[in-house]
Design an enzyme around this catalytic site. Structure first.
Site, short mmCIF file in Angstrom:
data_model
loop_
_atom_site.label_atom_id
_atom_site.label_comp_id
_atom_site.label_asym_id
_atom_site.label_seq_id
_atom_site.Cartn_x
_atom_site.Cartn_y
_atom_site.Cartn_z
N GLU A 97 -3.02 -4.77 -2.94
CA GLU A 97 -3.58 -5.75 -4.01
C GLU A 97 -3.79 -4.87 -5.38
OE1 GLU A 97 -5.00 -4.95 -1.11
OE2 GLU A 97 -6.17 -6.57 -0.30
N ASN A 137 0.92 -1.38 0.00
CA ASN A 137 -0.04 0.09 -0.04
C ASN A 137 0.84 1.19 0.15
OD1 ASN A 137 0.71 -0.93 2.64
ND2 ASN A 137 -1.21 0.01 3.34
N GLU A 176 0.19 5.14 0.39
CA GLU A 176 -0.75 6.21 1.19
C GLU A 176 -0.22 7.57 0.61
OE1 GLU A 176 -1.25 5.63 5.30
OE2 GLU A 176 -2.33 3.84 4.88
#
Ligand code: THU
Length: 136
Positions: free
Chosen positions: A57, A44, A46
């Site tokens: 994913e 991930n 951010e």
């Protein structure tokens, strides 16, 4: 864990350490075994503008597409905590784009012990590319 899962687990753990998570402090890693036989991983990422963050994913899917993979054979997701980290609703649909009803999704928490789901279990009666086949 079978040999494929072990390889996916290791790839997901490795990339999870690179997650950019200054806001949630919740690093997630995902690794895909694709139809070309390669493993593609993503974490991930951010953003200070919160909604722009990318899930692990989605990052793994982008790596797969960029690398030439076209189908997900298996995906392994790992995150923090006692419970297995399951894909968010949006990522279920992202995975679905490249998966069939029986495609297997393994989810793990801190202990790395995977729980197995199928695509159809986590996104039943889903909409997918075949609905648009007559249109293209
Ligand atoms: N996240 C993922 O990357 N994948 C998941 O399956 C669940 C949630 C991320 C999004 C955000 O960066 C952080 O975890 C907290 O929601």
């Amino acid at each position: 864990m079978d040999a494929v899962n072990q390889a996916l687990y290791e790839a997901a753990q490795k990339v999870r350490k690179k997650a950019h998570v200054p806001y949630s402090r919740f690093p997630v890693g995902a690794a895909i075994l694709a139809d070309d036989g390669n493993v593609y991983a993503g974490c991930n990422v951010e953003n200070a503008a919160y909604p722009l963050g990318a899930c692990a994913e989605g990052s793994a899917i982008s790596a797969m597409v960029a690398g030439g993979g076209t189908r997900i054979h298996r995906i392994f997701v790992i995150g923090d905590g006692d419970k297995p980290v399951t894909p968010c609703g949006g990522c279920r649909q992202r995975i679905r784009e490249f998966a069939g009803a029986d495609t297997v999704i393994f989810c793990a928490g801190d202990d790395g012990e995977p729980v197995k789901y199928t695509m159809n279990e986590i996104l039943p009666d889903s909409f997918g590319p075949e609905f648009l086949e007559d249109k293209s």
